[in-house]
Design a protein around this motif. Structure first.
Motif, mmCIF file in Angstrom:
data_model
loop_
_atom_site.group_PDB
_atom_site.id
_atom_site.type_symbol
_atom_site.label_atom_id
_atom_site.label_comp_id
_atom_site.label_asym_id
_atom_site.label_seq_id
_atom_site.Cartn_x
_atom_site.Cartn_y
_atom_site.Cartn_z
ATOM 1 N N GLY A 1 0.808 -1.214 0.000
ATOM 2 C CA GLY A 1 0.000 0.000 0.000
ATOM 3 C C GLY A 1 0.838 1.259 0.000
ATOM 4 N N ASN A 2 0.208 2.350 -0.399
ATOM 5 C CA ASN A 2 0.922 3.627 -0.523
ATOM 6 C C ASN A 2 1.370 4.196 0.814
ATOM 7 O OD1 ASN A 2 0.673 3.657 -3.313
ATOM 8 N ND2 ASN A 2 -1.350 4.625 -3.239
ATOM 9 N N LYS A 3 0.789 3.693 1.920
ATOM 10 C CA LYS A 3 1.171 4.198 3.235
ATOM 11 C C LYS A 3 2.454 3.544 3.763
ATOM 12 C CE LYS A 3 -3.491 5.451 4.752
ATOM 13 N NZ LYS A 3 -4.545 5.253 5.782
ATOM 14 N N THR A 4 2.941 2.572 3.023
ATOM 15 C CA THR A 4 4.164 1.887 3.444
ATOM 16 C C THR A 4 5.330 2.861 3.434
ATOM 17 O OG1 THR A 4 3.404 -0.217 2.557
ATOM 18 C CG2 THR A 4 5.770 0.019 2.907
ATOM 19 N N LYS A 5 6.052 2.904 4.532
ATOM 20 C CA LYS A 5 7.207 3.785 4.630
ATOM 21 C C LYS A 5 8.443 3.056 4.121
ATOM 22 C CE LYS A 5 9.970 6.509 7.901
ATOM 23 N NZ LYS A 5 10.197 6.855 9.330
ATOM 24 N N ILE A 6 9.200 3.721 3.262
ATOM 25 C CA ILE A 6 10.441 3.161 2.725
ATOM 26 C C ILE A 6 11.615 3.964 3.267
ATOM 27 C CG2 ILE A 6 11.746 2.561 0.667
ATOM 28 C CD1 ILE A 6 9.156 1.073 0.759
ATOM 29 N N ILE A 7 12.574 3.273 3.861
ATOM 30 C CA ILE A 7 13.801 3.912 4.350
ATOM 31 C C ILE A 7 14.956 3.508 3.435
ATOM 32 C CG2 ILE A 7 15.462 4.078 6.242
ATOM 33 C CD1 ILE A 7 13.208 3.351 8.163
ATOM 34 N N ASN A 8 15.639 4.477 2.887
ATOM 35 C CA ASN A 8 16.858 4.215 2.127
ATOM 36 C C ASN A 8 18.051 4.326 3.065
ATOM 37 O OD1 ASN A 8 14.905 5.673 0.001
ATOM 38 N ND2 ASN A 8 16.208 4.219 -1.048
ATOM 39 N N ALA A 9 18.887 3.306 3.073
ATOM 40 C CA ALA A 9 20.034 3.314 3.982
ATOM 41 C C ALA A 9 21.212 2.606 3.337
ATOM 42 C CB ALA A 9 19.668 2.633 5.299
ATOM 43 N N GLY A 10 22.398 2.855 3.855
ATOM 44 C CA GLY A 10 23.608 2.203 3.371
ATOM 45 C C GLY A 10 24.003 1.050 4.261
ATOM 46 N N GLY A 11 24.599 0.032 3.654
ATOM 47 C CA GLY A 11 25.179 -1.051 4.438
ATOM 48 C C GLY A 11 24.190 -2.125 4.849
ATOM 49 N N ALA A 12 24.478 -3.375 4.478
ATOM 50 C CA ALA A 12 23.611 -4.491 4.854
ATOM 51 C C ALA A 12 23.618 -4.711 6.366
ATOM 52 C CB ALA A 12 24.059 -5.759 4.133
ATOM 53 N N GLY A 13 24.775 -4.525 6.995
ATOM 54 C CA GLY A 13 24.843 -4.682 8.450
ATOM 55 C C GLY A 13 23.938 -3.692 9.158
ATOM 56 N N TYR A 14 23.968 -2.439 8.719
ATOM 57 C CA TYR A 14 23.119 -1.407 9.298
ATOM 58 C C TYR A 14 21.651 -1.768 9.134
ATOM 59 C CZ TYR A 14 20.968 3.178 10.028
ATOM 60 O OH TYR A 14 20.179 4.216 10.483
ATOM 61 N N LYS A 15 21.280 -2.300 7.977
ATOM 62 C CA LYS A 15 19.877 -2.625 7.709
ATOM 63 C C LYS A 15 19.389 -3.747 8.618
ATOM 64 C CE LYS A 15 20.238 -1.229 2.872
ATOM 65 N NZ LYS A 15 21.696 -1.375 2.663
ATOM 66 N N VAL A 16 20.240 -4.756 8.849
ATOM 67 C CA VAL A 16 19.848 -5.822 9.776
ATOM 68 C C VAL A 16 19.662 -5.254 11.183
ATOM 69 C CG1 VAL A 16 20.662 -7.908 10.950
ATOM 70 C CG2 VAL A 16 20.828 -7.726 8.458
ATOM 71 N N LEU A 17 20.578 -4.391 11.613
ATOM 72 C CA LEU A 17 20.441 -3.796 12.945
ATOM 73 C C LEU A 17 19.163 -2.969 13.066
ATOM 74 C CD1 LEU A 17 24.112 -2.677 13.734
ATOM 75 C CD2 LEU A 17 22.902 -4.698 14.569
ATOM 76 N N SER A 18 18.653 -2.441 11.947
ATOM 77 C CA SER A 18 17.422 -1.646 11.995
ATOM 78 C C SER A 18 16.219 -2.491 12.389
ATOM 79 C CB SER A 18 17.158 -0.978 10.641
ATOM 80 O OG SER A 18 16.662 -1.908 9.686
ATOM 81 N N LEU A 19 16.322 -3.813 12.266
ATOM 82 C CA LEU A 19 15.225 -4.705 12.640
ATOM 83 C C LEU A 19 15.261 -5.070 14.127
ATOM 84 C CD1 LEU A 19 15.380 -7.265 9.663
ATOM 85 C CD2 LEU A 19 14.137 -5.099 9.780
ATOM 86 N N LEU A 20 16.308 -4.644 14.830
ATOM 87 C CA LEU A 20 16.541 -5.122 16.194
ATOM 88 C C LEU A 20 16.531 -3.972 17.196
ATOM 89 C CD1 LEU A 20 19.382 -7.603 15.213
ATOM 90 C CD2 LEU A 20 16.956 -8.120 15.561
ATOM 91 N N ASP A 21 16.663 -4.322 18.458
ATOM 92 C CA ASP A 21 16.654 -3.340 19.541
ATOM 93 C C ASP A 21 18.083 -2.853 19.779
ATOM 94 O OD1 ASP A 21 16.012 -1.781 21.692
ATOM 95 O OD2 ASP A 21 15.744 -3.446 23.095
ATOM 96 N N VAL A 22 18.447 -1.806 19.057
ATOM 97 C CA VAL A 22 19.811 -1.283 19.104
ATOM 98 C C VAL A 22 19.814 0.062 19.836
ATOM 99 C CG1 VAL A 22 21.769 -0.482 17.729
ATOM 100 C CG2 VAL A 22 20.417 -2.450 16.968
ATOM 101 N N PRO A 23 20.619 0.211 20.875
ATOM 102 C CA PRO A 23 20.654 1.452 21.659
ATOM 103 C C PRO A 23 21.509 2.534 21.005
ATOM 104 C CG PRO A 23 22.198 -0.102 22.585
ATOM 105 C CD PRO A 23 21.527 -0.811 21.444
ATOM 106 N N GLU A 24 21.176 2.879 19.765
ATOM 107 C CA GLU A 24 21.934 3.878 19.026
ATOM 108 C C GLU A 24 20.966 4.942 18.526
ATOM 109 O OE1 GLU A 24 25.654 3.250 17.545
ATOM 110 O OE2 GLU A 24 25.456 2.720 19.646
ATOM 111 N N ALA A 25 21.231 6.195 18.851
ATOM 112 C CA ALA A 25 20.313 7.279 18.494
ATOM 113 C C ALA A 25 20.180 7.461 16.989
ATOM 114 C CB ALA A 25 20.782 8.589 19.139
#
Length: 354
Positions: free
Chosen positions: A253-277
């Protein structure tokens, strides 16, 4: 008449002993050939102090060494970036036509990580992103210290060395590294056993944060408390987005938010509870084009440890042996019905080759 005795010559005794030892050696070496090989200096659980069995690897030690390698490589990455002398050069183009860059940060990190692991585990196959010349050889010792947090959670586990394949990414997100987008940069180490990811380490050099995990062992990172399965936030590559944005919007759906980011490692961490601002938060990670295994193996192991999944777009497991590339794209999630996600994306698989 005195009883007759049997007299053995010294030569006969020697021959008899040698024959006996030969039989024992044959039997013993036959057993060892399929299991352990021989003993050398080192260290292993259950062995005498200072002795390790060549031919087997303790996965707990391998995890600790992988953390040490990722941190040491990360120190090189950080040092080069802060010196602002990257010696940036092009090393070719991706299948999508984007220019692949290499810096002295990639090369120096690669050298530290590779030689630390190779010296500590000489019987293990190590695949790494950057080429190593004979002139690059460096002696890097690991003191075999097991960090306390790993000791608390992980029990020693021996596997045969020839079943282990390691994947090193000495600098994930090189493009972003050259742009000084430091939050995306990671160093990663993964160990697969019989092609299945078992150990994953993702280190962020500029913050010092390190996530590690061992399948059926433990981890120092956890999943977030909730995820949006109906309208997930999807994280995709800045430089290899392909058609994922268009297809994801059509699928969710059009309400889906898409985040563009660099690095596969960073993207995996985005799925987890990471204490990084500066860490994005996403529900699903999708990549639709060809990707190298050193980019994704560590993240796959981390997700698998926590009950998540990383598969091809067709829902197939990714094998970490053989070629260094994954042709089938990927979709990664945790605490979401992964099979349902895959079934929603049949058109994405068809568009995976741009």
């Amino acid at each position: 008449m005195a009883p007759m005795g049997i007299r053995l010559s010294p030569l006969g005794v020697a021959v008899f002993c040698l024959l006996g030892l030969g039989v024992l050696y044959h039997l013993y070496s036959g057993f060892l050939a399929g299991r352990f090989a021989f003993l050398v200096l080192g260290g292993a659980p259950g062995a005498e102090p200072g002795v390790v069995v060549v031919g087997v690897v303790d996965l707990r030690e391998l995890l600790a060494a992988s953390v040490a390698a990722a941190v040491q490589g990360g120190a090189e990455v950080k040092r080069v970036r802060e010196s602002n002398v990257l010696h940036e050069k092009a090393k070719g183009k991706t299948r999508e036509g984007a220019e692949e860059k290499m810096t002295s940060g990639d090369l120096l990190s690669n050298r530290k990580m590779y030689y630390l692991l190779k010296a500590a585990f000489p019987g293990v196959q190590i695949n790494t992103e950057e080429h190593l010349d004979a002139d690059d050889q460096e002696i890097i010792s690991w003191d075999r210290t097991i960090p306390e947090d790993i000791k608390r959670q992980i029990q020693p586990k021996l596997v045969q060395a020839d079943s282990v394949t390691m994947w090193i990414d000495p600098l994930d997100a090189t493009q972003e590294y050259t742009e000084n987008l430091r939050q995306y940069v990671t160093t990663m180490v993964c160990a697969a056993v019989d092609g299945k990811p078992v150990i994953g380490v993702i280190h962020k050099p500029f913050s010092g944060y390190t996530a590690w995990a061992m399948v059926k062992g433990g981890s120092n990172i956890k999943a977030r408390s909730s995820y949006d399965e109906q309208t997930p936030t999807i994280i995709v590559s800045r430089s290899h987005e392909g058609k994922v944005r268009q297809v994801a919007s059509q699928t969710f759906g059009n309400k889906t938010k898409i985040i563009n980011a660099g690095g596969a490692g960073y993207k995996v961490l985005s799925l987890l509870d990471v204490p990084e601002a500066d860490q994005d938060k996403a529900d699903v990670y999708i990549h639709v084009t060809y990707i190298k295994k050193w980019d994704i193996c560590a993240g796959n192991a981390v997700l698998k440890t926590l009950g998540g999944q990383m598969t091809t777009l067709a829902g197939e497991e990714i094998s970490y042996t053989g070629s260094d590339g994954n042709e089938g794209g990927l979709i990664a999630s945790i605490n979401i019905n992964h099979r349902a996600l895959v079934e929603k994306l049949p058109v994405l698989d068809k568009s995976s080759q741009n």
